[in-house]
Scaffold this active site. Structure first.
Site, PDB file in Angstrom:
ATOM      1  N   LYS A  10     -20.176 -76.020 -97.036  1.00  0.00           N
ATOM      2  CA  LYS A  10     -20.967 -76.164 -95.797  1.00  0.00           C
ATOM      3  C   LYS A  10     -21.049 -74.799 -95.114  1.00  0.00           C
ATOM      4  CE  LYS A  10     -17.387 -75.676 -92.752  1.00  0.00           C
ATOM      5  NZ  LYS A  10     -17.200 -74.503 -91.921  1.00  0.00           N
ATOM      6  N   ASP A 144     -12.380 -80.657 -90.767  1.00  0.00           N
ATOM      7  CA  ASP A 144     -13.643 -80.339 -91.443  1.00  0.00           C
ATOM      8  C   ASP A 144     -13.979 -81.289 -92.589  1.00  0.00           C
ATOM      9  OD1 ASP A 144     -14.554 -78.230 -90.026  1.00  0.00           O
ATOM     10  OD2 ASP A 144     -14.110 -76.704 -91.527  1.00  0.00           O
TER      11      ASP A 144
END
Ligand code: C5P
Length: 362
Positions: A10, A144
């Site tokens: 990401k 995350d």
């Protein structure tokens, strides 16, 4: 039998850090965006017990014990499902470690996805994890992780673990630069707190009082240069600031409904990039990471000079990315940066649909 899944990385399209909380974490606002670069995870379950972690390319920075996020994930999934067996997880490392691309978090979610699939295939258990259980387990392993259970363009709030799918941005051509340095996220948050404290003390200091009263990085051997934009840190309270940022992010994104269908990007990506620049969306970590690693600021400049429409640090770094109007522009820029001795790779962001389609498509 082994299940093979891709573990995508990401980037953060803007990251704003709020107040430190009683639990030691910080409130934040960010837009996560999955990208095509990935590791590969292989999971198998055989008779017996225990969890084994292997790293295919024997990267010494990948722990092979219970501190590996994949280990913790496997343990929690097996417990939740009441499953028995020996779990073997092999990580093929391609993404940088401590790079700000969420690799370790993504590896853990890929482990969850592959393990569930493997347990079902081998008929070890019949039941599946519920959606809420998946999110809860992911958040337990790290802030995350939950974003990788959504994919595409995702709003992250709370400590980053509270995620909301956003209207997907189109796939955008990009260049990823992976410098050799690893940045500790915990340390970067601590540096942020120190910066805010210094700014606050400087604001309260009566005119004429020497700066030495304020603890600086110089006293700890760190770079004490003032950071650009840091004067805005304390102007509004931390929560006011996050509120304003939430509004700016939502105003920016509200112009792009259902763009996921346009997988190639094209002109929509072009106008998105212009707006992104105009809105001034930025990553707070740059204010503490760039002074410590000036070479990273230089790379951001190099990305911009190579034609990037929007360049930024991802997470707490050290990875930087640049977004481009076309794949040809991105390929040209990556080539130019490599010639300058920078480790650069052209790739693309991944829409939610692409993310889920390609996870199993190894
Ligand atoms: O949750 P995760 O393991 O990714 O966080 C790593 C460290 O980063 C935490 O221990 C904490 O020190 C810091 N952190 C934080 N605020 C967040 C996320 C992480 O202070 N929102």
């Amino acid at each position: 039998m082994t299940v093979l899944v891709r573990s995508f990385a990401k980037i953060n399209l803007g990251l704003y850090i709020g107040a430190a909380r009683a639990d030691g974490y910080h409130d934040l606002r960010t837009v996560y965006q999955t990208i095509a670069l990935h590791d590969v995870i292989r999971v198998s379950v055989v008779r017996g017990g225990g969890i084994e972690i292997l790293c295919k390319n024997k990267d010494p920075r990948v722990p092979l014990d219970s501190s590996n996020t994949c280990y913790r994930m496997a343990e929690l999934v097996m417990d939740e499902l009441g499953a028995k067996g020996r779990v073997s997880i092999e990580i093929e490392k391609r993404l940088p470690v401590q790079g700000g691309l969420g690799a370790a978090s993504s590896n853990a979610v890929a482990t969850m996805v592959a393990l569930e699939f493997e347990l079902k295939k081998t008929r070890v258990v019949k039941k599946k994890l519920s959606g809420p259980a998946r999110l809860r387990i992911a958040a337990e392993v790290g802030s995350d992780l939950p974003l990788f259970l959504v994919g595409g363009t995702t709003l992250g709030v709370g400590r980053g673990e509270e995620v909301y799918p956003l209207p997907d941005l189109p796939a955008i051509p990009m260049v990823i630069v992976t410098p050799e340095v690893g940045v500790s996220t915990a340390q970067a948050f601590a540096d942020w707190d120190a910066l805010v404290q210094r700014e606050r003390a400087a604001e309260l200091r009566p005119a004429g009082q020497p700066r030495a009263a304020v603890p600086t990085r110089a006293s700890t051997g760190e770079d004490a240069r003032p950071s650009t934009g840091s004067e805005q840190l304390t102007r509004a309270g931390a929560s006011d600031r996050l509120f304003e940022v939430g509004r700016a992010l939502s105003a920016w994104l509200s112009g792009y409904p259902n763009t996921g269908a346009s997988a190639k990007g094209g002109s929509r990506a072009g106008s998105l990039l212009s707006d992104l620049v105009r809105t001034g969306i930025e990553n707070d970590f740059e204010k503490v990471v760039f002074p410590q690693y000036p070479e990273l600021r230089d790379i951001k400049g190099a990305l911009e000079r190579a034609g990037s429409r929007y360049a930024s640090l991802s997470g707490s770094g050290s990875t930087l990315y640049g977004l481009f109007r076309s794949s040809a522009d991105a390929a040209w820029a990556a080539n130019r940066l490599r010639k300058q001795g920078v480790r650069a790779e052209a790739t693309s962001t991944l829409t939610r649909q692409q993310y889920w389609k390609r996870i199993f498509d190894c």
